[in-house]
Design an enzyme around this catalytic site. Structure first.
Site, PDB file in Angstrom:
ATOM      1  N   LYS A   1      26.627  26.615  11.568  1.00 16.74           N
ATOM      2  CA  LYS A   1      26.456  28.065  11.712  1.00 16.74           C
ATOM      3  C   LYS A   1      25.716  28.319  13.009  1.00 16.74           C
ATOM      4  CE  LYS A   1      24.057  32.160  10.047  1.00 16.74           C
ATOM      5  NZ  LYS A   1      23.319  32.872   9.002  1.00 16.74           N
TER       6      LYS A   1
ATOM      7  N   GLU B   1      14.217  42.495   8.048  1.00 15.44           N
ATOM      8  CA  GLU B   1      13.990  41.090   7.662  1.00 15.44           C
ATOM      9  C   GLU B   1      12.545  40.665   7.887  1.00 15.44           C
ATOM     10  OE1 GLU B   1      17.164  38.621   8.882  1.00 15.44           O
ATOM     11  OE2 GLU B   1      16.383  36.893   7.800  1.00 15.44           O
TER      12      GLU B   1
HETATM   13  C1  LIG Z   1      21.079  38.698  14.185  1.00 16.88           C
HETATM   14  C2  LIG Z   1      20.966  39.860  13.547  1.00 16.88           C
HETATM   15  O1  LIG Z   1      20.953  39.968  12.189  1.00 16.88           O
HETATM   16  C3  LIG Z   1      20.930  38.827  11.358  1.00 16.88           C
HETATM   17  C4  LIG Z   1      22.293  38.365  11.035  1.00 16.88           C
HETATM   18  C5  LIG Z   1      22.949  38.778   9.876  1.00 16.88           C
HETATM   19  C6  LIG Z   1      24.406  38.384   9.634  1.00 16.88           C
HETATM   20  O2  LIG Z   1      24.987  37.707  10.481  1.00 16.88           O
HETATM   21  O3  LIG Z   1      24.963  38.776   8.604  1.00 16.88           O
HETATM   22  C7  LIG Z   1      22.292  39.566   8.932  1.00 16.88           C
HETATM   23  C8  LIG Z   1      20.985  39.861   9.071  1.00 16.88           C
HETATM   24  C9  LIG Z   1      20.166  39.232  10.109  1.00 16.88           C
HETATM   25  O4  LIG Z   1      19.591  38.081   9.600  1.00 16.88           O
HETATM   26  C10 LIG Z   1      20.782  41.141  14.278  1.00 16.88           C
HETATM   27  O5  LIG Z   1      20.599  42.170  13.639  1.00 16.88           O
HETATM   28  O6  LIG Z   1      20.795  41.130  15.528  1.00 16.88           O
END
Ligand SMILES: C=C(O[C@@H]1C=C(C(=O)O)C=C[C@H]1O)C(=O)O
Length: 469
Positions: free
Chosen positions: A208, A253
């Protein structure tokens, strides 16, 4: 040597209403559900870089806080002095990490409100200290107002730059909001980078990788940070609204929080765009939402896999500091106005070796970057991010996706992941960032759309006209 002389006064919350405080233009902020911290000015600051950026900031703070003298009221569960901090995503970043001690601090909690003067003093003879300790709340508020500046970033820009900028404070016409072509990673580049990340995933060992892009937004009337913060706290009350040295946003988060031997985190990964939901569903109904959520998030193998990686990365790194750790078995769906996320809350009892509390800064260092913003395996994913974002496109994440929050004198504090925000680069430009977790099977165009959904909160907070106007 500078010493902090801190004076704490309980105040009646009604005497310092939040809209009024925000209008004074705090220089630092950490806020959620109507509670948190607001800071004005800078009593002391240090910047750090490279792999030791966390440890250097922590050591500097422990020395500073250890020498501080505190007078006045006590705040239950908080240990004055308090500093705000924000760290770069990558140790290789050209940007600086920062830990900053606001001179005037408001602590707002459900139990009450406190005003704190964290005053830097060179001469701490008894007479000067006693005089400082007798300060009134009115004098503290006057001092906060001295730090007022229209962009809320006095410590980020030179004061002259702010003074020279023609800020309209009243009767602002319609804000003009434009994306200007200064992004390091344009939309086309982003789609290409996601495709390259997919090839890297095929080669292994990375499973990932979170790819991000930037966008520079220009506001002809200038960026009104106090109003931006007001809208973020209003529309994203479940998120943590932050402002540290011109890095501003509202993150959903929580990387790690520490309070008296207890730690908490909220892991997010897996996203559905609410605009797509609204466009695709035939009729607005809770049932239709639930079906969509089940299909797109809860029962979606790719989203669940992405989410699993993020939890595992946190748990693995936090475990050595804990006596017990609990993560919910099944993720819940966090519903924000722009997107829905798979979310898991984690809580732990810390082992605090030999009774010495492990600072929240140390915990943040240990768990950062989780697979929510880096990838799996961690170090190889971060190297891939450096290669694809930085070396190929010259995009430095700076403090985006790094830990942002606060720490008190005992090492308690809260750090979110600096998402859904941007870095003020001038009084009228801000660089926004957003990223997405890429796993085998991700679609580059869909990921681009997701970054747009993630930038939406900041765009509307920057541009929306206040209802009163
Ligand atoms: C990287 C980001 O968000 C992150 C990535 C996510 C995803 O890929 O689903 C969800 C929430 C966050 O942990 C961002 O908002 O820039």
């Amino acid at each position: 040597m500078t010493e902090l002389v801190c004076v704490v006064r309980a105040v009646n919350p009604a005497s310092v209403p939040i809209p009024v405080l925000l209008d004074i233009g705090p220089t630092s902020m950490w806020w959620r559900h109507g509670a948190g911290l607001l800071g004005w000015g800078e009593a002391a600051v240090t910047t750090t870089r490279g792999p030791s950026r966390f440890a250097d900031a922590r050591d500097w703070w422990e020395d500073m806080a250890g020498r501080a003298r505190v007078f006045g009221d006590t705040v239950p569960g908080r240990h004055v002095p308090v500093a705000f901090a924000s760290f770069t995503f990558d140790a290789r970043s050209r940007a600086e990490s920062v830990i900053t001690v606001p001179e005037i601090l408001i602590i707002n909690r459900p139990e009450g409100t406190w005003l704190v003067w964290q005053r830097p003093m060179e001469h701490t003879d008894e007479l000067s200290v006693r005089k400082a300790a007798s300060v009134t709340t009115e004098e503290m508020m006057d001092r906060a107002r001295e730090f007022w500046d229209p962009v809320g970033t006095a410590v980020h820009f030179k004061r002259k730059e702010i003074a020279d900028f023609p800020w309209p404070r009243t009767s602002v016409p319609v804000h003009e909001l434009q994306a200007i072509p200064s992004a390091a990673m344009g939309e086309h580049d982003y789609v290409e980078s996601v495709a390259e990340a997919l090839s890297a995933l095929q080669r292994g060992p990375v499973r990932k990788i979170v790819m991000a892009r930037d966008e520079v937004v220009y506001l002809s009337e200038g960026i009104d940070v106090p109003r931006t913060l007001t809208r973020l706290t209003r529309d994203y009350e479940h998120c943590w609204t932050y402002l540290v040295h011109g890095l501003v946003g509202a993150t959903p988060e929580l990387l790690i929080a520490r309070k008296e031997g207890h730690a908490e985190a909220r892991v997010l990964a897996g996203t559905a765009d609410r605009n797509v939901v609204d466009a695709e569903r035939q009729f607005p109904s809770t049932d239709a939402d639930e079906a969509y959520v089940a299909e797109q998030l809860v029962n979606h193998p790719k989203q669940r896999q992405e989410h699993r990686y993020a939890i595992d990365s946190l748990v693995e790194r936090l475990q050595p500091y804990t006596r017990s750790l609990h993560a919910q078995d099944t993720p819940f769906v966090l519903r924000l106005p722009n997107v829905w996320h798979l979310a898991t809350d984690v809580s732990a009892e810390l082992n605090d070796d030999d009774g010495a509390p492990v600072s929240v800064v140390t915990l943040a260092e240990a768990v950062h970057p989780t697979a929510a913003v880096g990838g799996t395996p961690r170090d190889q994913a971060v190297d891939e991010i450096h290669r694809l974002e930085n070396e190929k496109h010259g995009m430095d994440r700076g403090r985006y996706a790094g830990p942002v929050g606060w720490v008190d004198a005992r090492g308690d504090g809260e750090f979110g992941i600096a998402l859904r925000g941007g870095q003020l680069e001038s009084p009228h430009t801000i660089r926004l960032y957003a990223g997405c977790g890429i796993v085998a099977g991700s679609d580059p165009e869909a990921e681009l759309a997701e970054t747009k959904a993630k930038m939406r909160p900041m765009l509307s907070a920057l541009a929306e006209l206040p209802e009163s106007e």
